[in-house]
Design a protein around this motif. Structure first.
Motif, PDB file in Angstrom:
ATOM      1  N   ARG A 249      61.637 -21.912   0.334  1.00 41.87           N
ATOM      2  CA  ARG A 249      61.637 -21.371   1.410  1.00 41.87           C
ATOM      3  C   ARG A 249      60.226 -21.465   2.290  1.00 41.87           C
ATOM      4  NH1 ARG A 249      60.095 -15.051   2.119  1.00 41.87           N
ATOM      5  NH2 ARG A 249      58.894 -16.401   4.335  1.00 41.87           N
ATOM      6  N   SER A 250      60.218 -21.501   3.619  1.00 37.96           N
ATOM      7  CA  SER A 250      59.730 -21.599   4.392  1.00 37.96           C
ATOM      8  C   SER A 250      58.194 -20.812   4.811  1.00 37.96           C
ATOM      9  CB  SER A 250      59.876 -21.230   6.252  1.00 37.96           C
ATOM     10  OG  SER A 250      60.737 -19.967   6.482  1.00 37.96           O
ATOM     11  N   ASP A 251      57.917 -20.884   5.654  1.00 40.49           N
ATOM     12  CA  ASP A 251      56.165 -19.875   5.341  1.00 40.49           C
ATOM     13  C   ASP A 251      55.930 -19.258   7.125  1.00 40.49           C
ATOM     14  OD1 ASP A 251      53.749 -18.376   4.554  1.00 40.49           O
ATOM     15  OD2 ASP A 251      53.159 -19.417   4.189  1.00 40.49           O
ATOM     16  N   HIS A 252      56.471 -19.312   7.206  1.00 35.92           N
ATOM     17  CA  HIS A 252      56.627 -18.430   8.513  1.00 35.92           C
ATOM     18  C   HIS A 252      56.176 -16.797   8.944  1.00 35.92           C
ATOM     19  CE1 HIS A 252      56.390 -22.122  10.824  1.00 35.92           C
ATOM     20  NE2 HIS A 252      57.582 -22.205   9.937  1.00 35.92           N
ATOM     21  N   TYR A 253      55.873 -16.014   9.470  1.00 37.57           N
ATOM     22  CA  TYR A 253      55.715 -14.122  10.289  1.00 37.57           C
ATOM     23  C   TYR A 253      55.932 -14.571  11.590  1.00 37.57           C
ATOM     24  CZ  TYR A 253      52.322 -14.614   6.398  1.00 37.57           C
ATOM     25  OH  TYR A 253      51.374 -14.423   5.162  1.00 37.57           O
ATOM     26  N   LEU A 254      56.886 -15.262  12.324  1.00 39.35           N
ATOM     27  CA  LEU A 254      58.098 -14.654  13.587  1.00 39.35           C
ATOM     28  C   LEU A 254      59.281 -16.173  13.522  1.00 39.35           C
ATOM     29  CD1 LEU A 254      57.102 -13.179  15.691  1.00 39.35           C
ATOM     30  CD2 LEU A 254      56.188 -15.682  16.854  1.00 39.35           C
ATOM     31  N   LYS A 255      60.194 -15.441  13.787  1.00 40.08           N
ATOM     32  CA  LYS A 255      61.434 -15.612  14.330  1.00 40.08           C
ATOM     33  C   LYS A 255      61.338 -16.856  15.433  1.00 40.08           C
ATOM     34  CE  LYS A 255      62.524 -13.322  18.224  1.00 40.08           C
ATOM     35  NZ  LYS A 255      63.210 -14.062  19.326  1.00 40.08           N
ATOM     36  N   MET A 256      62.359 -17.976  15.131  1.00 41.00           N
ATOM     37  CA  MET A 256      62.095 -18.870  16.271  1.00 41.00           C
ATOM     38  C   MET A 256      63.544 -19.016  17.321  1.00 41.00           C
ATOM     39  SD  MET A 256      60.491 -21.614  13.441  1.00 41.00           S
ATOM     40  CE  MET A 256      58.777 -21.573  12.668  1.00 41.00           C
ATOM     41  N   GLY A 257      63.151 -19.115  18.483  1.00 38.23           N
ATOM     42  CA  GLY A 257      64.947 -19.460  18.904  1.00 38.23           C
ATOM     43  C   GLY A 257      65.283 -17.253  19.422  1.00 38.23           C
ATOM     44  N   GLU A 258      66.776 -17.655  19.731  1.00 37.21           N
ATOM     45  CA  GLU A 258      66.983 -16.297  19.814  1.00 37.21           C
ATOM     46  C   GLU A 258      68.486 -15.682  18.883  1.00 37.21           C
ATOM     47  OE1 GLU A 258      66.973 -15.493  23.344  1.00 37.21           O
ATOM     48  OE2 GLU A 258      65.716 -17.454  23.671  1.00 37.21           O
ATOM     49  N   VAL A 259      67.056 -15.339  18.064  1.00 32.63           N
ATOM     50  CA  VAL A 259      67.485 -14.221  16.797  1.00 32.63           C
ATOM     51  C   VAL A 259      66.103 -12.842  17.094  1.00 32.63           C
ATOM     52  CG1 VAL A 259      69.122 -16.249  15.772  1.00 32.63           C
ATOM     53  CG2 VAL A 259      66.152 -15.762  15.346  1.00 32.63           C
ATOM     54  N   SER A 260      67.423 -12.071  16.343  1.00 36.81           N
ATOM     55  CA  SER A 260      66.246 -10.508  16.471  1.00 36.81           C
ATOM     56  C   SER A 260      65.305 -10.796  15.502  1.00 36.81           C
ATOM     57  CB  SER A 260      66.881  -9.776  16.082  1.00 36.81           C
ATOM     58  OG  SER A 260      67.502  -9.690  14.711  1.00 36.81           O
ATOM     59  N   GLY A 261      64.864 -11.495  14.224  1.00 37.40           N
ATOM     60  CA  GLY A 261      64.568 -11.685  13.244  1.00 37.40           C
ATOM     61  C   GLY A 261      63.820 -11.048  12.401  1.00 37.40           C
ATOM     62  N   GLU A 262      64.904  -9.241  12.456  1.00 36.68           N
ATOM     63  CA  GLU A 262      64.825  -7.886  12.215  1.00 36.68           C
ATOM     64  C   GLU A 262      65.556  -7.744  10.501  1.00 36.68           C
ATOM     65  OE1 GLU A 262      66.850  -5.493  14.161  1.00 36.68           O
ATOM     66  OE2 GLU A 262      65.161  -5.437  15.333  1.00 36.68           O
ATOM     67  N   PRO A 263      65.337  -7.868   9.487  1.00 39.27           N
ATOM     68  CA  PRO A 263      63.750  -6.589   9.434  1.00 39.27           C
ATOM     69  C   PRO A 263      62.683  -6.910   9.219  1.00 39.27           C
ATOM     70  CG  PRO A 263      64.858  -7.340   7.260  1.00 39.27           C
ATOM     71  CD  PRO A 263      65.527  -7.653   7.764  1.00 39.27           C
ATOM     72  N   GLY A 264      62.206  -8.250   9.742  1.00 35.14           N
ATOM     73  CA  GLY A 264      61.094  -9.119   9.693  1.00 35.14           C
ATOM     74  C   GLY A 264      60.363 -10.333   8.651  1.00 35.14           C
ATOM     75  N   PRO A 265      59.871 -10.352   8.630  1.00 38.65           N
ATOM     76  CA  PRO A 265      59.061 -11.503   7.961  1.00 38.65           C
ATOM     77  C   PRO A 265      58.698 -11.032   6.504  1.00 38.65           C
ATOM     78  CG  PRO A 265      56.618 -11.028   9.131  1.00 38.65           C
ATOM     79  CD  PRO A 265      57.898 -10.340  10.056  1.00 38.65           C
ATOM     80  N   THR A 266      58.980 -12.033   5.251  1.00 33.51           N
ATOM     81  CA  THR A 266      58.528 -11.536   4.253  1.00 33.51           C
ATOM     82  C   THR A 266      57.889 -12.684   4.194  1.00 33.51           C
ATOM     83  OG1 THR A 266      60.630 -12.664   3.089  1.00 33.51           O
ATOM     84  CG2 THR A 266      60.846 -11.057   3.151  1.00 33.51           C
TER      85      THR A 266
END
Length: 308
Positions: free
Chosen positions: A35-52
């Motif tokens: 898995r990636s290690d990021h705390y914020l979504k990228m691009g035109e997506v909601s990213g919900e429910p938020g990072p894990t």
């Protein structure tokens, strides 16, 4: 060649979704779940429910799986102090029975640092910090039982550390370093990496990057083998309509995916994987951007993995 499933949870995935992907990864015969290690979504997506959090997730998956390797592509050195990170990764390695691969990089996404109050130094300092982190983390893991570890750097100081806990794997998990840098990245890979990864580039650029690291290994007199790998977004379908449907679901265009990733029918994907195999890639990370589409994994297992 081993195929590894690679997810981007910051784009929108709960732990339960990632667990389903990891179990499918294991059941369908793939080599690893990353898995990636990021705390914020990228691009035109909601990213919900938020990072894990990556290492919280992998610790849980360590207890829910039994065969596949688990890792990050890649942990950002800006997110964590090296000592606590060494402890966390060693613990997950113990929890998995020695199935962790440790990918680490400088960190690059400045907006996520701002969003969560994480300092984001200039690139040169980030590379210098990464190098010190690698020395500390691997030094802690490799310190003999009963001995202590010390380190004095420009950014970090470690004094009289008991260097505990120890990972399950002798000497620590394999270290994965990636990128297309022409000088600092090959030098770091030669000094610290067990695996060198080139993410999201066509075979010609991937091959050139592999050759730079091979040359750096030879120049440094490194005799320890290096594993070479690539990461590619994947979009597979039984026919053109299914490929188009999956491309639309991840907000991408089929022609662009075919040029810059692994897209098309299983036969087309097997052919392109062959090009990476000819370059010496032993692992290919299949970036799955729709983690809810488990049928995609089943198709890749039945018609791509089975042909390798």
């Amino acid at each position: 060649m081993r195929l590894r499933i690679f997810t981007e949870p910051q784009q929108g995935a709960t732990y339960e979704t990632l667990l389903a992907v990891a179990k499918a990864t294991e059941d369908l015969g793939f080599d690893a779940f990353f898995r990636s290690d990021h705390y914020l979504k990228m691009g035109e997506v909601s990213g919900e429910p938020g990072p894990t959090d990556s290492w919280v997730t992998l610790g849980a998956l360590a207890r829910e799986t039994s065969r596949i390797r688990l890792g990050t592509l890649v942990t950002a050195a800006t997110f964590r102090l090296p000592g606590p990170l060494a402890v966390a990764v060693a613990q997950v390695d113990q929890m998995s029975g020695g199935r962790v691969d440790f990918g680490i990089g400088t960190g690059w996404f400045d907006t996520e640092h701002t969003a969560y109050g994480i300092p984001f130094p200039a690139l040169r300092e980030r590379f210098e910090r990464l190098e010190e982190q690698l020395e500390i983390i691997t030094g802690l893991w490799r310190t003999p039982p009963g001995a202590t570890f010390d380190f004095e750097g420009s950014y970090y100081r470690v004094a009289d550390s008991p260097a505990l806990p120890k990972p399950a794997q002798d000497g620590g998990p394999p270290v994965v370093i990636g990128g297309l840098g022409t000088k600092r990245t090959p030098r770091l890979a030669v000094a610290h990496a067990d695996e060198y990864n080139v993410p999201f580039h066509q075979p010609n650029k991937t091959g050139a990057a592999f050759d730079r690291v091979r040359a750096a290994c030879q120049e440094a007199g490194r005799t320890k083998p290096m594993v070479y790998s690539a990461a590619q977004v994947v979009c597979c379908g039984r026919d053109d309509a299914e490929v188009a449907r999956r491309a639309e679901a991840i907000g991408r265009e089929v022609p662009e995916l075919k040029e810059n990733g692994l897209a098309g029918t299983p036969a087309e994907i097997v052919e392109k994987l062959g090009a990476f195999a000819e370059l010496g890639a032993e692992h290919v990370y299949l970036q799955v951007l729709d983690p809810h589409d488990l049928d995609h994994l089943e198709l890749l297992s039945a018609e791509v993995l089975s042909k390798l």
